[in-house]
Motif scaffolding. Structure first.
Motif, PDB file in Angstrom:
ATOM      1  N   UNK A  47      61.312   0.229  36.499  1.00 30.87           N
ATOM      2  CA  UNK A  47      60.328   0.629  35.946  1.00 30.87           C
ATOM      3  C   UNK A  47      60.883   0.401  33.650  1.00 30.87           C
ATOM      4  N   UNK A  48      59.678   0.475  33.194  1.00 25.65           N
ATOM      5  CA  UNK A  48      59.508   0.182  32.001  1.00 25.65           C
ATOM      6  C   UNK A  48      59.026   0.853  31.790  1.00 25.65           C
ATOM      7  N   UNK A  49      59.278   1.986  30.373  1.00 18.78           N
ATOM      8  CA  UNK A  49      58.531   2.648  29.913  1.00 18.78           C
ATOM      9  C   UNK A  49      59.277   2.921  28.118  1.00 18.78           C
ATOM     10  N   UNK A  50      58.260   3.332  27.475  1.00 16.08           N
ATOM     11  CA  UNK A  50      58.339   3.497  25.344  1.00 16.08           C
ATOM     12  C   UNK A  50      58.639   5.307  26.466  1.00 16.08           C
ATOM     13  N   UNK A  51      59.916   5.822  26.366  1.00 18.06           N
ATOM     14  CA  UNK A  51      60.408   7.469  25.862  1.00 18.06           C
ATOM     15  C   UNK A  51      60.673   8.031  24.813  1.00 18.06           C
ATOM     16  N   UNK A  52      59.605   9.262  24.399  1.00 14.91           N
ATOM     17  CA  UNK A  52      60.042   9.367  23.368  1.00 14.91           C
ATOM     18  C   UNK A  52      60.716  11.506  23.364  1.00 14.91           C
ATOM     19  N   UNK A  53      62.148  11.809  23.254  1.00 18.13           N
ATOM     20  CA  UNK A  53      62.632  12.534  23.660  1.00 18.13           C
ATOM     21  C   UNK A  53      61.946  13.523  21.828  1.00 18.13           C
ATOM     22  N   UNK A  54      61.555  14.883  22.094  1.00 19.83           N
ATOM     23  CA  UNK A  54      61.133  15.882  20.632  1.00 19.83           C
ATOM     24  C   UNK A  54      62.405  16.368  20.408  1.00 19.83           C
ATOM     25  N   UNK A  55      62.708  16.886  18.983  1.00 17.68           N
ATOM     26  CA  UNK A  55      63.981  17.217  18.620  1.00 17.68           C
ATOM     27  C   UNK A  55      64.172  18.527  19.829  1.00 17.68           C
ATOM     28  N   UNK A  56      65.437  18.613  19.913  1.00 14.92           N
ATOM     29  CA  UNK A  56      66.495  19.291  20.915  1.00 14.92           C
ATOM     30  C   UNK A  56      66.528  18.929  22.309  1.00 14.92           C
ATOM     31  N   UNK A  57      65.445  18.224  22.405  1.00 16.59           N
ATOM     32  CA  UNK A  57      64.940  18.204  24.119  1.00 16.59           C
ATOM     33  C   UNK A  57      65.939  17.450  24.193  1.00 16.59           C
ATOM     34  N   UNK A  58      66.085  17.381  25.654  1.00 14.38           N
ATOM     35  CA  UNK A  58      67.370  16.666  26.530  1.00 14.38           C
ATOM     36  C   UNK A  58      66.527  16.765  28.452  1.00 14.38           C
ATOM     37  N   UNK A  59      67.728  16.410  28.780  1.00 14.58           N
ATOM     38  CA  UNK A  59      67.194  15.536  30.448  1.00 14.58           C
ATOM     39  C   UNK A  59      68.720  15.227  31.177  1.00 14.58           C
ATOM     40  N   UNK A  60      68.590  16.437  32.282  1.00 12.84           N
ATOM     41  CA  UNK A  60      69.450  16.865  33.523  1.00 12.84           C
ATOM     42  C   UNK A  60      70.473  15.258  33.542  1.00 12.84           C
TER      43      UNK A  60
END
Length: 225
Positions: A47-60
């Protein structure tokens, strides 16, 4: 059914996603969205992607069975091992695990499951640890990673620079970070992604100062050891 998710997985073909043609798609994590550039399956595989995290977000917390490569485009990306401001370059090798998050928000360029088997060295390069070198002509080059035939670097082009025509052994992949990259096939503004196959050729130039992230030597149709 998995085939319906496949995107730009024929590496013998040119692939291009221009800025402004991209659509952000929500991910399984709240506050995290992606633009898919290459995808083998829904939530696994190459997989190749642009990834955007909003302020205060997280990933498990999750593991990387075949590695993860990250370039921080803007903001500050974080995990339990530290903070990585814009311009940071990370390689989390096969078998690594982390829990990513951000306080102020960030955007990343991410490549998953694309490590060579013996390439197991973690890499963390923050901007203050990076060193520019003179390149061909008036270019400046900042090496980020090299293993076997594969090489990743930042390349700065001053205004009106023209590079020599050349062939890409092992292919070439470019993210335009600033300015506008140009060749005889088209123009690629900041935010664009371009992949050219093994033994492809072009004659690149710029008209304005331009910064690109370049990966070469990784698309040789399975001939790497």
């Amino acid at each position: 059914m998995a085939d319906s998710y496949r995107l730009n997985m024929d590496f013998s073909q040119v692939a291009c996603v221009l800025a402004g043609e991209q659509q952000w798609v929500t991910s399984p994590a709240d506050g995290v969205s992606r633009i898919h550039l290459e995808r083998e399956a829904a939530e696994s595989g190459h997989t190749t992607s642009f990834v955007r995290f909003e302020p205060g977000s997280s990933f498990s917390a999750h593991s990387h069975p075949m590695g993860e490569e990250i370039y921080v485009l803007d903001g500050v990306f974080s995990d339990e091992n530290g903070d990585y401001p814009a311009g940071s370059y990370l390689r989390n090798p096969p078998g690594s695990r982390h829990r990513p998050y951000t306080e102020q928000g960030c955007t990343l360029f991410v490549k998953l499951d694309q490590f060579q088997k013996a390439d197991t060295q973690p890499v963390v390069l923050r901007p203050e640890e990076q060193h520019w070198q003179p390149g061909i002509g008036n270019l400046s080059v900042l090496p980020l990673h090299t293993y076997g035939t594969e090489s990743t670097a930042l390349v700065y082009w001053p205004a009106n620079e023209v590079f020599q025509p050349h062939t890409h052994w092992g292919g070439e992949e470019i993210v335009v970070l600033e300015g506008r990259f140009i060749d005889e096939h088209g123009e690629y503004p900041a935010g664009s992604w371009l992949r050219s196959p093994h033994m492809s050729q072009h004659y690149p130039r710029v008209e304005e100062p331009t910064l690109i992230l370049v990966k070469v030597g990784h698309l040789d149709n399975g001939t790497r050891e």
